[in-house]
Scaffold this active site. Structure first.
Site, PDB file in Angstrom:
ATOM      1  N   GLY A   1      11.055  13.103   4.326  1.00 11.69           N
ATOM      2  CA  GLY A   1      10.979  13.768   5.339  1.00 11.69           C
ATOM      3  C   GLY A   1       9.837  15.017   4.985  1.00 11.69           C
ATOM      4  N   ASP A   2      10.146  16.186   5.859  1.00 13.73           N
ATOM      5  CA  ASP A   2       9.387  17.639   5.358  1.00 13.73           C
ATOM      6  C   ASP A   2      10.012  18.364   4.351  1.00 13.73           C
ATOM      7  OD1 ASP A   2      11.770  17.617   7.302  1.00 13.73           O
ATOM      8  OD2 ASP A   2      11.385  19.921   7.412  1.00 13.73           O
TER       9      ASP A   2
ATOM     10  N   THR B   1      20.448  19.467   8.538  1.00 12.17           N
ATOM     11  CA  THR B   1      19.666  19.799   7.073  1.00 12.17           C
ATOM     12  C   THR B   1      20.135  21.349   7.098  1.00 12.17           C
ATOM     13  OG1 THR B   1      17.712  18.485   7.569  1.00 12.17           O
ATOM     14  CG2 THR B   1      17.285  20.330   6.408  1.00 12.17           C
TER      15      THR B   1
ATOM     16  N   GLY C   1      14.868  19.426  11.410  1.00 12.76           N
ATOM     17  CA  GLY C   1      14.262  18.833  12.670  1.00 12.76           C
ATOM     18  C   GLY C   1      13.999  17.560  12.272  1.00 12.76           C
TER      19      GLY C   1
HETATM   20  N1  GLY Z   1      14.218  17.607   8.458  1.00 14.84           N
HETATM   21  C1  GLY Z   1      14.897  16.671   7.590  1.00 14.84           C
HETATM   22  C2  GLY Z   1      14.218  15.241   7.516  1.00 14.84           C
HETATM   23  O1  GLY Z   1      13.786  14.936   8.513  1.00 14.84           O
HETATM   24  O2  GLY Z   1      14.483  14.670   6.676  1.00 14.84           O
END
Ligand code: GLY
Length: 283
Positions: free
Chosen positions: A196-197, A167, A217
């Site tokens: 995700g985040d 990422t 992460g």
């Molecule tokens: N940090 C990127 C994801 O988990 O999608």
């Protein structure tokens, strides 16, 4: 005091030939902090070594769905599960600047991107196709998505398949103004539709009057902790680096990393290798 553009290329990357992060920051540099962070992310999205834009990982169903976000104090834009575009981060900026919304997902995000002039583009690369082929070997066609996920996870846990975490993220403080941007192909293995985040305000990105924070992460764990807002809310209570170390400490062995700038500090910290570098100018 310095103007700063700080970039990272993802935590836990096994790709040790990471491109020159300092060069990325230097080439992305602009006097406008939002343009700086978006420029840096575009350079990384266009580089197939990163898991963002071109080079994003392929999901269990064979598709690529990407997430990206941008933020300045009081403003936010993100795209969720966007497909067939070259630069998701520019679409996220378009969401922030050209719509009354903060997030656009799936087919709505793709339709919006086309209306903004983003041409159809396939981000698959020989490397991502090769990784996907390895993943699907031994997987039976008639398995459910969940059964496939469990099989893929076993392969990754046994080390037979590399787990991609590249990422990309950037934060900037330029002439007292802040901006943040982040982009990802996700954390493999993923079912179609998994988010995700990255596109969630406060989870993988936060930017306010006191600073800018982005994370990398395992998105599920970062989102559950609302990591970037937690860090932002503690700015000023202790040294920035100490805040990052404490917050990453809660992740145990789950991969996580953060970069941040505040009014008078900048810091980065991760519990796995993370390509990070910055470009700075004295003011
Ligand atoms: N940090 C990127 C994801 O988990 O999608």
């Amino acid at each position: 005091m310095e103007n700063i553009l700080l970039c990272h290329g993802g935590v836990g990357s096994k790709n040790r030939s990471l491109p020159d992060m300092n060069g990325i920051a230097k080439n992305g540099w602009n006097q406008d902090p939002l343009t700086s962070v978006v420029n840096a992310i575009v350079i990384m999205e266009d580089d197939p070594n990163f898991n963002a834009g071109t080079g994003s990982v392929i999901r269990i169903d064979g598709s690529i769905q990407m997430d990206a976000a941008v933020s300045t104090p009081g403003r936010f834009g993100s795209v969720i599960g966007i497909e067939m575009v070259k630069n998701p981060v520019i679409v996220a900026r378009d969401v922030m600047e050209k719509t009354p919304h903060v997030m656009l997902a799936g087919s709505g995000a793709i339709d919006f991107a086309r209306r903004c002039g983003h041409k159809p583009y396939d981000p698959k690369t020989p490397r991502s196709i090769e990784a996907y082929k390895k993943m699907i070997e031994g997987i039976k066609e008639n398995m459910t998505e969940n059964e496939k996920y469990i099989e893929f996870k076993k392969l990754i846990d046994s080390g037979l398949i590399e787990e991609p975490h590249d990422t990309v993220g950037a934060v900037a403080r330029i002439n007292g103004k802040f901006a943040a941007a982040v982009s990802t192909g996700g954390a493999s293995p993923m079912m179609r539709g998994r988010v995700g985040d990255v596109p969630v305000p406060g989870a993988g990105i936060y930017c306010g009057d006191q600073g800018a924070v982005v994370a990398t992460g395992i998105g599920e764990d970062i989102a559950k902790r609302v990591l970037c807002y937690r860090i932002y809310s503690k700015i000023g209570s202790m040294p920035l680096k100490t805040i990052l170390e404490k917050e990453i400490g809660y992740f145990g062995e789950t991969l996580a990393g953060v970069i941040a700038v505040s009014r008078n500090e900048m810091a980065y910290f991760s519990n796995g290798s993370m390509g990070t570098d910055l470009y700075a100018e004295k003011i």
